[in-house]
Write an enzyme that holds these catalytic residues in place. Structure first.
Site, PDB file in Angstrom:
ATOM      1  N   GLY A 123       0.825  -1.209   0.000  1.00  0.00           N
ATOM      2  CA  GLY A 123       0.000   0.000   0.000  1.00  0.00           C
ATOM      3  C   GLY A 123       0.861   1.262   0.000  1.00  0.00           C
ATOM      4  CD  GLN A 137       0.174   3.753   3.390  1.00  0.00           C
ATOM      5  OE1 GLN A 137      -0.926   3.636   2.851  1.00  0.00           O
ATOM      6  NE2 GLN A 137       0.902   2.714   3.738  1.00  0.00           N
ATOM      7  CG  ASP A 185       1.904  -0.438  10.428  1.00  0.00           C
ATOM      8  OD1 ASP A 185       0.729  -0.423  10.003  1.00  0.00           O
ATOM      9  OD2 ASP A 185       2.841   0.156   9.869  1.00  0.00           O
TER      10      ASP A 185
HETATM   11  C1  S3P Z   1       2.978   3.795   6.342  1.00  0.00           C
HETATM   12  C2  S3P Z   1       1.915   4.396   6.953  1.00  0.00           C
HETATM   13  C3  S3P Z   1       0.849   3.670   7.643  1.00  0.00           C
HETATM   14  C4  S3P Z   1       1.253   2.235   7.958  1.00  0.00           C
HETATM   15  C5  S3P Z   1       1.924   1.566   6.791  1.00  0.00           C
HETATM   16  C6  S3P Z   1       3.172   2.336   6.391  1.00  0.00           C
HETATM   17  C7  S3P Z   1       3.978   4.621   5.657  1.00  0.00           C
HETATM   18  O1  S3P Z   1      -0.307   3.653   6.831  1.00  0.00           O
HETATM   19  O2  S3P Z   1       0.125   1.483   8.350  1.00  0.00           O
HETATM   20  O3  S3P Z   1       2.305   0.249   7.140  1.00  0.00           O
HETATM   21  O4  S3P Z   1       5.075   4.143   5.375  1.00  0.00           O
HETATM   22  O5  S3P Z   1       3.670   5.793   5.394  1.00  0.00           O
HETATM   23  P1  S3P Z   1      -1.357   4.875   6.890  1.00  0.00           P
HETATM   24  O6  S3P Z   1      -0.555   6.087   6.755  1.00  0.00           O
HETATM   25  O7  S3P Z   1      -2.312   4.702   5.769  1.00  0.00           O
HETATM   26  O8  S3P Z   1      -2.014   4.736   8.219  1.00  0.00           O
END
Ligand code: S3P
Length: 748
Positions: free
Chosen positions: A407, A482, A628
Site C-alpha cells: 500500500g 501515506q 501497525d
Molecule cells: C505507512 C503508513 C501507515 C502504515 C503503513 C506504512 C507509511 O499507513 O500502516 O504500514 O510508510 O507511510 P497509513 O498512513 O495509511 O495509516
C-alpha cells in the site's frame, strides 16, 4: 483459480499422448509412474518410436493413429497433443472428426494464440473440452529417448483456458499436471504469447543467431576452440529441435517481431555506446541487467502477469512454550526503505542506502523505479546505491508498475507520479487490489492530476501524464502518513506551496528524509508544507531497524516469564513509539539506551523484560503511533490481567486485511474472549489455548499469532504465512534465535 466443486469428479481415466517427442513422452512416463491413470496410450506415426516407447516403459499401449482408439474414449479421458506447433491444427482436425465432446483435449505447444485460432476455424467455435496448456520445461534434447519422468517436477505449467473451456475439463488438465509435480498457473492467451516471445522465444533466436554467425566466420574452428564459458552457457539452447523453433517463429510472428525490433534498437544503442566510449550507458545497462537477474526472479519469469492456480503455501506450526532471550537486530524499517528509493531516485547524484529492508514490499518500490529507468545497484546485505535522475528524469515504464502487496508503494507513488509527463498504471496483488485509493486520488485530483481507479476507488490506478499540478492546502480526513506523504510528494511538482494538516500526528519520515535530501519542508504543529520546483541532492541514508518488526519480539518478552531481550539500533521516531508507550502502560519493563540521531531519525537500543501485564483502555492518541503494531499488541492483551479496550482504530479495517476481524476471529479460535467493535476490540486477558488460525494474507497477523505460541497451551497452526516475506525476511530464523519454535511447512 477455480473453486473445486466437491461433488464433481475430475479423475482421469485414460491418458492419450499424440506425439512422443521430449514433452509428450516425458509426460507419458511421468503420469505412468504417478499411477494416476488406468492406461497411457502413445500415438506416433513411426513404429520405431512406438516400439522404443513400449520398450522403455514410457507407454502402456501404442497406436499409429487416433482413429484406432477414439471410439473407446469418453468422459474422464484426456488427449494431449504433443506435436510441433504447426502440426497442431491437423491433429485438431482429427480430434474434431473422431472425439466425443466428453473427452478432454489439451496441448503443450509454446504458442497458444495459434492453437485457439485453429480450433475456432475447425470447430466453428472453441470447444468447451479444449484447455490449451504450456509446460515451461524442456531441454535441448529431443525425441522419446530423451524422456525424463521428473521433467515437470517443480516446473511451471501455464494453462490458457478460453472463455468457452469448462471447469470440469480445466480441473482435469490441472490435475494431470499436478500429478507429475508441476506448479499450475493460468494466464490470458495473448499475455502468454507476448511474455513467452520475450522470455523464451527471443533467447532461442539469439542463441541460434550467435552460433550461426560464429560458425559462418572464416576461422570458425579457431573461434569454437576458444569459445568456452559464456558462449557455452548462452548457446546451449541452440542445440534445440529446429522444426519446433521454426514453427514457434511462424506461429507467434507478431509478438516475436515486436521483441526483435526492441532488441535490435537496444543493440544499435549498444553499438553506438561502445563506438563512442559512452561508459555511462554501458554501466547503466549492465548494472540494471545484473541486478534484475540476481534479485528479480519474478521479473525474469514475468510471474507478475500470472495468476497462480495453486502455489506452495507456507504454514507455520508454533509449538507451545519457549522463551524470548537474546540480543538481536531486526531488518530495516519498511517505511524508510520505501522512501529512500523514491527520494534517491528523484535526487541529483548518487545516494547510498545501508540497512535497506530486502522485503517484498520495499523491493517492489525498488523495481518500480528500475522500470522507470533508474539505475539501482543492489541490494547487497542491505546496501543499495541509487543513481538519481533528478525530479524530471524518470522515464515512462513499458508496462504497469506492479507493486505486489504494498500500500505504501502505491499511495506514495501515486503522488510522485501525478506530476510526470508520462502515463502510468499502478497494479498490485489481490489484497492490494481491494484497498482504498480514493483517499489519495481525491486530493491529487484537487491538485489537477487526472487519475482513474477501478470501481469503489480501488486499484489499478491509471495516472495520466502531462498535467500541470497546482498547490493545495489539504486537511486530511483521516490520520494517514501515506496520504500526507502522497500530497507532499505531488507538491514537489506543483506550482506554489502545498500544505497538509493532519488530525493526529502520523509518521513523519517523508518530511525528515526530504530535509535530509536538502529539500525545505516546514512543520508547524499538525501542518507540514513545502514549495514545488526545488531539487533534491543525493545523500547517505542509514535505515535503522524497524520498530514494527521489533514489536513482535518486544511483546514476546513482555508476555513470557523470565524473558529478557535487547533489540539493537531500532528507529524510535516519536511518531512510531506507540507500542512502547502502550506496553509500558500495561506494565512491561522497557529501557531505551544508547539513544542517538542517525540521518535525522532517532535511534536506540531497546531492552524488554517480562513483568506481569494489566489490561488497559488504550488512549486514542496512541492509535496512529502504533497503527501497525496492534495485531501483536492484541496478543499482549490476551495475556494481561483484566480487560483491554481499543477504540478509534477503524483504520485497522483497511490494512492488508481487516485487522480487527482477523485478530478477533483468530483469538476466539484460540479460546480467548475477544469481541470486535466497529472501531476497535475488547479483549479479556486469560488463557490462550491452541488451534488453527488464518493469516488472511496479512504478514502482521501471521507473526502476531506466532508470538502467541509462547503462552499457548497447545500447538497453533497458522495458515498461509507467505506474506511474512513482505516485511520481515527470516522472521522464523530470528524467532528461533531467541527461543521460539516455529516450523514452516508447505501445503498446496
Ligand atoms: C505507512 C503508513 C501507515 C502504515 C503503513 C506504512 C507509511 O499507513 O500502516 O504500514 O510508510 O507511510 P497509513 O498512513 O495509511 O495509516
Amino acid at each position: 483459480m477455480v473453486e473445486n466443486s466437491h461433488t464433481a469428479d475430475h479423475s482421469i481415466n485414460r491418458l492419450v499422448v499424440i506425439g512422443l517427442g521430449l514433452i509428450g513422452s516425458s509426460l507419458a512416463v511421468a503420469a505412468r509412474n504417478a499411477g494416476l491413470v488406468s492406461e497411457v496410450v502413445g500415438i506416433s506415426r513411426r513404429t520405431s518410436t512406438l516400439d522404443l516407447a513400449l520398450e522403455m516403459g514410457v507407454i502402456d499401449r501404442a497406436e499409429q493413429s487416433l482413429a484406432a482408439i477414439a471410439p473407446q474414449l469418453g468422459r474422464g479421458d484426456v488427449v494431449v497433443i504433443g506435436v510441433p506447433t504447426l502440426t497442431v491444427p491437423s491433429i485438431l482436425e482429427d480430434c474434431h472428426k473422431l472425439l466425443s465432446a466428453e473427452v478432454t483435449i489439451t496441448d503443450v505447444a509454446s504458442v497458444k494464440g495459434s492453437v485457439i485460432d485453429a480450433a475456432e476455424k475447425i470447430y466453428g467455435t472453441v470447444p468447451a473440452q479444449l484447455v490449451p496448456g504450456h509446460p515451461i520445461a524442456g531441454s535441448e534434447k529431443s525425441g522419446v529417448t530423451a524422456a525424463k519422468a521428473d521433467l515437470f517436477k517443480d516446473h511451471r505449467v501455464i494453462l490458457t483456458p478460453h472463455a468457452h473451456s469448462t471447469e470440469d475439463h480445466i480441473l482435469r488438465v490441472e490435475k494431470l499436471w499436478q500429478s507429475v509435480g508441476a506448479i499450475v498457473s493460468s494466464m490470458d492467451i495473448k499475455d502468454h504469447d507476448e511474455v513467452l516471445a520475450a522470455t523464451s522465444h527471443l533467447p532461442h533466436f539469439l542463441a541460434y543467431s550467435l552460433v550461426d554467425t560464429l560458425a559462418g566466420m572464416r576461422d570458425n574452428r579457431e573461434i569454437f576452440r576458444y569459445a568456452a564459458g559464456g558462449f557455452r552457457d548462452f548457446t546451449r539452447i541452440a542445440a534445440s529441435d529446429p522444426i519446433m523453433w521454426r514453427d514457434i517463429a511462424l506461429a507467434n510472428r507478431e509478438a516475436i517481431l515486436t521483441v526483435l525490433d526492441q532488441i535490435m534498437d537496444d543493440f544499435t544503442e549498444m553499438r553506438r555506446a561502445i563506438d563512442s566510449g559512452d561508459q555511462n550507458y554501458l554501466m547503466d545497462v549492465f548494472t540494471r541487467a545484473r541486478d534484475a537477474r540476481n534479485h528479480f526472479g519474478k521479473l525474469i519469469e514475468s510471474k507478475a502477469l500470472e495468476q497462480p492456480m495453486s502455489e506452495k503455501i507456507i504454514n507455520y506450526t508454533v509449538s507451545p512454550g519457549g522463551e524470548a532471550r537474546g540480543d538481536i537486530r531486526v531488518p530495516g524499517d519498511k517505511s524508510m526503505s520505501h522512501r529512500s528509493i523514491m527520494l534517491g531516485s528523484i535526487a541529483e547524484g548518487m545516494t547510498e542506502v545501508t540497512g535497506f529492508l530486502e522485503g517484498e514490499d520495499s523491493l517492489a518500490t525498488l523495481q518500480a523505479f528500475r522500470d522507470m529507468g533508474v539505475v539501482i545497484e543492489g541490494p547487497n546485505d542491505g546496501r543499495v546505491v541509487i543513481h538519481g535522475v533528478g525530479l524530471h528524469g524518470l522515464k515512462a515504464p513499458e508496462k504497469p508498475l506492479y507493486l505486489g502487496n504494498s500500500g505504501t508503494s502505491m499511495r506514495l507513488l501515486a503522488g510522485l507520479l501525478a506530476g510526470q509527463s508520462f502515463d502510468v498504471e499502478l497494479t498490485g496483488d489481490e489484497s492490494l487490489s481491494g484497498r482504498p485509493m480514493a483517499r489519495v486520488a481525491n486530493p491529487l485530483a484537487e491538485m489537477g492530476a487526472v487519475i482513474e481507479t477501478a470501481e469503489g476507488g480501488r486499484p489499478p490506478m491509471r495516472i495520466k501524464g502531462g498535467n500541470k499540478l497546482n498547490a493545495i492546502d489539504y486537511v486530511l480526513p483521516m490520520a494517514s502518513a501515506q496520504v500526507k506523504s502522497c500530497v507532499l510528494l505531488a507538491g514537489l511538482y506543483a506550482e506554489g506551496q502545498t500544505s497538509t494538516v493532519e488530525p493526529a500526528p502520523t509518521r513523519d519520515h517523508s518530511e525528515r528524509m526530504l530535509r535530509g535530501f536538502g529539500y525545505d519542508v516546514t512543520t508547524e504543529g499538525s501542518k507540514a508544507y513545502l514549495s514545488g520546483g526545488g531539487s533534491l541532492s543525493a545523500t547517505r541514508i542509514d535505515v535503522p531497524a524497524d520498530i514494527s518488526s521489533s514489536a513482535f519480539f518486544m511483546v514476546a518478552a513482555a508476555i513470557t516469564p523470565g524473558s529478557d531481550i535487547t533489540l539493537r539500533h531500532v528507529g524510535v521516531n516519536p511518531t512510531r513509539v506507540g507500542v512502547i508507550n502502550i506496553l509500558r502502560q500495561m506494565g512491561t519493563s522497557i529501557e531505551l539506551s544508547n539513544q542517538r540521531e542517525v540521518g535525522g531519525e532517532p535511534v536506540a537500543d531497546i531492552r524488554v523484560r517480562y513483568a506481569e501485564l494489566n489490561g488497559i483502555v488504550i488512549p486514542e492518541d496512541q492509535v496512529p503511533l502504533a497503527i501497525d503494531e496492534f495485531p501483536v499488541l492484541f496478543i499482549a492483551a490476551a495475556c494481561a490481567k483484566g480487560e483491554t479496550v481499543l477504540t478509534g482504530a477503524e483504520e485497522l479495517r483497511v490494512k492488508e486485511s481487516d485487522r480487527i476481524q482477523s485478530m478477533a476471529d483468530g483469538l476466539v479460535t484460540l479460546g480467548v474472549d475477544a469481541q470486535s467493535t466497529p472501531d476497535g476490540i475488547r479483549i479479556q486477558g486469560g488463557k490462550i489455548g491452541g488451534g488453527e488460525v488464518h493469516s488472511h494474507d496479512d504478514h502482521r497477523i501471521a507473526m502476531a499469532f506466532a508470538i502467541a505460541g509462547l503462552r499457548a497451551e497447545n500447538q497453533i497452526l497458522i495458515h498461509d504465512c507467505n506474506n511474512v516475506a513482505t516485511s520481515f525476511p527470516d522472521f522464523v530464523g530470528l524467532a528461533a534465535a531467541v527461543g521460539l519454535t516455529i516450523n514452516m511447512d508447505t501445503a498446496e
